[in-house]
Structure formats: structure tokens, C-alpha cells
Motif scaffolding. Structure first.
Motif, mmCIF file in Angstrom:
data_model
loop_
_atom_site.group_PDB
_atom_site.id
_atom_site.type_symbol
_atom_site.label_atom_id
_atom_site.label_comp_id
_atom_site.label_asym_id
_atom_site.label_seq_id
_atom_site.Cartn_x
_atom_site.Cartn_y
_atom_site.Cartn_z
ATOM 1 N N LEU A 280 0.856 -1.198 0.000
ATOM 2 C CA LEU A 280 0.000 0.000 0.000
ATOM 3 C C LEU A 280 0.889 1.244 0.000
ATOM 4 C CD1 LEU A 280 -2.919 0.978 0.168
ATOM 5 C CD2 LEU A 280 -2.769 0.874 2.655
ATOM 6 N N HIS A 281 1.927 1.206 0.812
ATOM 7 C CA HIS A 281 2.859 2.336 0.888
ATOM 8 C C HIS A 281 3.621 2.514 -0.428
ATOM 9 C CE1 HIS A 281 6.822 4.136 2.303
ATOM 10 N NE2 HIS A 281 5.920 5.091 2.468
ATOM 11 N N GLN A 282 3.912 1.362 -1.079
ATOM 12 C CA GLN A 282 4.694 1.431 -2.327
ATOM 13 C C GLN A 282 3.792 1.539 -3.561
ATOM 14 O OE1 GLN A 282 6.816 -2.236 -1.831
ATOM 15 N NE2 GLN A 282 8.395 -1.306 -0.519
ATOM 16 N N ASN A 283 2.509 1.716 -3.328
ATOM 17 C CA ASN A 283 1.532 1.863 -4.417
ATOM 18 C C ASN A 283 1.499 0.656 -5.351
ATOM 19 O OD1 ASN A 283 -0.495 3.101 -5.837
ATOM 20 N ND2 ASN A 283 0.854 4.416 -7.042
ATOM 21 N N ARG A 284 1.618 -0.534 -4.792
ATOM 22 C CA ARG A 284 1.493 -1.741 -5.620
ATOM 23 C C ARG A 284 0.039 -2.213 -5.543
ATOM 24 N NH1 ARG A 284 4.473 -5.714 -3.800
ATOM 25 N NH2 ARG A 284 5.434 -4.709 -2.026
#
Ligand code: F6P
Length: 319
Positions: free
Chosen positions: A44-48
Motif C-alpha cells: 500500500l505504501h509502495q503503491n502496488r
């Protein structure tokens, strides 16, 4: 609500795939788009994040693990990391998030909720340590795995007239140990709820030997002591060969049982219903056979899981 996200977080549990499938299929049938987030809060943090369709969840209901992947991501405690996560959700136009995981994962969902982003938590962990539900997804599958292992240990303990110590997962919750010990006919149960008193345990083991027991199984929850040292202590004090077995991550894998598949499917669809009814910041449970939802902040801060004193008493009677 037009678009929702779904992620699995923390230790994986059998039935997580069925829960994701429940969310995806129920949402699509209501005309809501679903986005899968890979590897929990880390992804979620890495926008995956990727859009899912009906086929994305084909052939997963029977599989252990989680096809979305999972991770432990302590960095999510940092507000800036969570802010980035919310921005990523907004880039995709995702209005709400379904988080499937244990108490650590609920903490992340609670924090996002406090920051104004609506989340629904589904209890996915083999530990059965989440407040507000009688069963977590994966717990009963793991219970069968543990019982299978205990049955095997019984065979060899009996053949060699040994004492076996079996270490069961559960973190700070003794449910998996207690239930598997009852179902596996273990002689002694040590859990975070009972505490470990080595002298008392030894006295009970000696009493068993005195009564003519040729072998015995001690079930103990992880993180309580070094089970190899405990085995040596019992062997030295009783003169009986004693072996310790740590079941470890074997307990987390495997095909989910029918119960877990059905529970996960129901909870997944229920999460979608709640979001469509305008709820956010809730966590789902099953209590007295009914699906329920609680305030996620309240569940984490105030609710406690009941200790099964009735079953501890039963275990005492049966040994
Ligand atoms: O929370 C599930 C659980 O399997 C616990 O029973 C255990 O203590 C922990 O996860 C192990 O975590 P990890 O796989 O990160 O070592």
C-alpha cells in the motif's frame, strides 16, 4: 462507494484467499470495482495496487496462503507512511479499504480510520486472538493441522515410552493449544492463560508416571519458554526420555477447511455490505453463529477475548 481496496496483512492464514474472493465477487455483483493491494501495508505504501476482476479470484478458494501476498510492516506506525498510503489509495480513486489480518493489521486499519479513511477489518489469523469474534479465519484449519501432528507424535511417544512436548503457535493466546490438546488427548496444557510453573508441571508428570502412564504429551503455546530446555529439565528430573517438537510455520499452511472457506466467504461479502450501508471503521466477527460488526477502535482498545475456563476445566477432568 464506487471502488474498494482489499489487502491481506501480517501472518498468512488458510482462508485468506477465500475472504479476498468473497470481497471481490460480492463487490462486483453490486457494481463496485475492487483493487487488490499486494503484500499488505508495505504494498500500500509502495503503491502496488491493481484492479481485480472475477477471474483474478478464480481457483483460489481452495488454496492456503494468500495470492495477494502478505508482510509485516512496522513502518506503518509512522504517520507519514500512512499519509502516503492514503494518497496512493486516492490516486486510484479507492473510497474504502478491507483489511484481512490479525490484531497488528487491525491496528493499521484503526489508524487509517482515525485519519478519516474508512476501513473494515476481517479477522484472518491462525491465532484466534482477535476480539469481537468467536473464530478467526484460518484458526480451525490450523487446529486440524496441529491435531494431525499431535496424533503422529502420540504414535512415536507411545512406541518409545517417551514424554513429548509440542509447541503450538498462538502468540499470546492459548486457544490453538487448548483446543488441539483436548482434541489430541494431550496430558498437560500450558498456555499464556494458565502460565508456566515448571515445578507444578513436573509434579503432575511424576504423578502420571506413578499412576502408570507409559508416555505423555505436553502441549505448550509458543513464546513461553525454551521447549528444548524444558524437555531436558523433565528428562533429568523424571529419568524418562523427553523430546520437544516445535510445529512452527507448518501450522500456517495448507488447504482451508470447509468451515474456514465458508466463514471467509461470508465475512468477505459482509464487509462489502457494511461499506455499501455507509459503515466505516468497523471490524467483522462471528458470534453465536451470527455475523456481527464492532467499532474497530473499541475492539482494539477495550474488548477482551473471553478465556475458556469451561474448557480448561474439561481438560482437567479428562486427563
Ligand atoms: O500471528 C500468526 C503467527 O503465526 C503467530 O502464531 C506467530 O507467533 C507469528 O505469526 C510468527 O510470525 P512470522 O511468520 O512473522 O515469524
Amino acid at each position: 462507494i464506487k471502488k474498494i481496496g482489499v489487502l491481506t496483512s501480517g501472518g498468512d492464514a488458510p482462508g485468506m484467499n477465500a475472504a479476498v474472493r468473497g470481497v471481490v465477487r460480492a463487490a462486483l455483483s453490486e457494481g463496485v470495482e475492487v483493487y487488490g493491494v499486494y503484500d499488505g501495508y508495505q504494498g500500500l505504501h509502495q503503491n502496488r495496487i491493481e484492479k481485480l476482476n472475477r477471474q483474478s479470484v478464480s481457483d483460489v478458494i481452495n488454496k492456503g496462503g494468500t495470492f495477494l501476498g502478505s508482510a509485516r510492516f512496522p513502518e506503518f506506525r509512522d504517520e507519514k507512511v500512512r499519509q502516503q498510503a492514503i494518497e496512493n489509495l486516492k490516486i486510484h480513486g479507492i473510497d474504502a479499504l478491507v483489511v484481512i489480518g490479525g490484531d497488528g493489521s487491525y491496528m493499521g486499519a484503526k489508524k487509517l480510520t482515525e485519519m478519516g479513511y474508512p476501513c473494515i477489518g476481517l479477522p484472518g489469523t491462525i491465532d484466534n486472538d482477535v476480539a469481537g469474534t468467536d473464530y478467526t479465519i484460518g484458526y480451525l484449519t490450523a487446529l486440524n493441522t496441529v491435531i494431525d501432528a499431535i496424533d503422529r507424535l502420540r504414535d512415536t511417544s507411545s512406541s518409545h515410552q517417551r514424554i513429548s512436548i509440542v509447541e503450538v503457535m498462538g502468540r499470546h493466546c492459548g486457544d490453538l493449544t487448548l483446543m488441539s490438546a483436548i482434541a489430541g488427548g494431550c496430558e498437560y496444557i500450558i498456555t499464556p492463560e494458565t502460565g508456566l510453573n515448571k515445578e507444578n508441571l513436573l509434579a503432575k508428570v511424576k504423578e502420571g508416571i506413578y499412576k502408570g502412564k507409559k508416555h505423555a504429551i505436553i502441549a505448550i503455546t509458543e513464546l513461553m519458554t525454551d521447549v528444548n530446555e524444558l524437555a531436558k529439565y523433565i528428562e533429568d528430573e523424571t529419568g524418562r526420555e523427553t523430546r520437544a517438537t516445535v510445529l512452527g510455520h507448518i501450522q500456517r499452511g495448507g488447504q482451508p477447511t470447509a468451515f474456514d472457506r465458508i466463514l471467509a466467504s461470508r465475512m468477505g461479502a459482509y464487509a462489502v455490505d457494511l461499506l455499501l450501508e455507509g459503515h466505516g471503521g468497523r471490524c467483522v466477527g462471528i458470534q453465536n453463529e451470527k455475523l456481527v460488526h464492532h467499532d474497530i477502535i473499541d475492539a482494539i482498545e477495550n474488548m477482551k477475548r473471553p478465556v475458556r475456563t469451561d474448557l480448561y476445566k474439561l481438560a482437567d477432568k479428562l486427563f
